[in-house]
Design a protein around this motif. Structure first.
Motif, PDB file in Angstrom:
ATOM      1  N   ASN A  51      -2.620   5.256   6.365  1.00  0.00           N
ATOM      2  CA  ASN A  51      -2.909   6.427   5.563  1.00  0.00           C
ATOM      3  C   ASN A  51      -4.521   6.638   5.726  1.00  0.00           C
ATOM      4  OD1 ASN A  51      -3.707   8.401   3.458  1.00  0.00           O
ATOM      5  ND2 ASN A  51      -3.260   6.784   1.921  1.00  0.00           N
ATOM      6  N   SER A  97      -5.077   4.700  -3.695  1.00  0.00           N
ATOM      7  CA  SER A  97      -6.090   5.841  -3.351  1.00  0.00           C
ATOM      8  C   SER A  97      -7.404   5.114  -3.000  1.00  0.00           C
ATOM      9  CB  SER A  97      -6.257   6.568  -4.647  1.00  0.00           C
ATOM     10  OG  SER A  97      -5.209   7.411  -4.933  1.00  0.00           O
ATOM     11  N   LEU A 143      -7.060   7.099   2.867  1.00  0.00           N
ATOM     12  CA  LEU A 143      -7.408   5.971   1.985  1.00  0.00           C
ATOM     13  C   LEU A 143      -8.676   5.749   1.989  1.00  0.00           C
ATOM     14  CD1 LEU A 143      -5.995   3.837   0.218  1.00  0.00           C
ATOM     15  CD2 LEU A 143      -6.311   2.283   2.351  1.00  0.00           C
ATOM     16  N   CYS A 197       0.975  -1.220  -0.075  1.00  0.00           N
ATOM     17  CA  CYS A 197      -0.007   0.032  -0.226  1.00  0.00           C
ATOM     18  C   CYS A 197       0.750   1.188  -0.089  1.00  0.00           C
ATOM     19  CB  CYS A 197      -0.935   0.007   1.093  1.00  0.00           C
ATOM     20  SG  CYS A 197      -2.394   1.034   1.224  1.00  0.00           S
TER      21      CYS A 197
END
Length: 246
Positions: free
Chosen positions: A86, A62, A89, A56
């Protein structure tokens, strides 16, 4: 045709421990994306969450599609790990069981796709995603060798200036070279989530994962110097921009 190695493409991960279901999800995704006119996409397929979690950060996904039922690391546990790395995400859960929809909302997914209504739910999920992220998918023309290439702004990590040369660092680790000033680039890209963290660096807020005392750390592990007395202002701008996208 959805490939895996073209710079500037939108990168999306799909994880399901069943090879048959993984292929069904892939086909439904490709069919829906083509109907929406979205072909500039790279798909990465995984049979286990550990591999997707590892990749990732490398690929800068995304959007990911996660099977809820997987051995060792189920979709919910995997979502928690991915969000830690993240928080921005976008995650879509995929399952045979409709009753897990309510449990899934704890992880603030973008959407929920039922395998019993795969194509219909996939189309809704992709419409939702592209409506939410249309600003960051704007293309930008850049010199590449003797010609020009189109890249997505959301595939750019940061731009680095040295004298009148600007090196644009892409998520896939390729470099593009421009000539000009970082100030003019900041004026052009600032509205799309890029921040000037130092006189030499213009960074995509999407990939900032930590703001230190004198540096910022990006999702790929890169650490960049942060200008003196800029920390507070940068933290405020990051918060404002992220809140604006929620």
């Amino acid at each position: 045709m959805f490939t895996t190695d073209n710079a500037g493409k939108l990168r999306i991960g799909i994880c399901d421990d069943s090879q048959a279901d993984l292929e069904r999800i892939r086909q439904a995704f490709c069919k829906s994306a083509e109907k929406l006119g979205e072909k500039d996409i790279s798909l990465y397929l995984y049979r286990n969450g550990k591999s997707l979690c590892r990749d990732c950060q490398i690929h800068g996904f995304s959007l990911v599609f996660l099977d809820w039922e997987m051995p060792k690391l189920n979709g919910f546990d995997l979502a928690g790990k991915l969000y830690m790395e993240n928080p921005r995400l976008k995650i879509v859960f995929v399952s045979n069981h409709e009753n897990v929809v309510f449990d899934a909302w704890e992880y603030t997914p973008l959407w929920f796709v039922r395998k019993s209504a795969l194509e219909r739910d996939m189309m809704k999920a992709l419409r939702k995603y592209f409506e939410m992220t249309v600003k960051t998918q704007l293309r930008y023309r850049m010199p590449d060798g003797f010609g020009l290439r189109d890249v997505r702004l959301d595939s750019i990590l940061y731009a680095e200036c040295s004298r009148h040369t600007i090196m644009v660092h892409m998520m896939d680790q390729t470099l593009l070279q421009l000539y000009g000033s970082l100030k003019s680039l900041e004026a052009e890209w600032g509205r799309y989530g890029f921040l000037r963290v130092h006189k030499n660096y213009l960074v995509n807020v999407k990939y900032i994962v930590e703001t230190g005392v004198r540096t910022v750390r990006l999702s790929d592990g890169t650490e960049l110097d942060m200008g003196k007395n800029r920390r507070k202002r940068i933290a405020e701008q990051i918060k404002q921009q992220k809140e604006g996208e929620d």
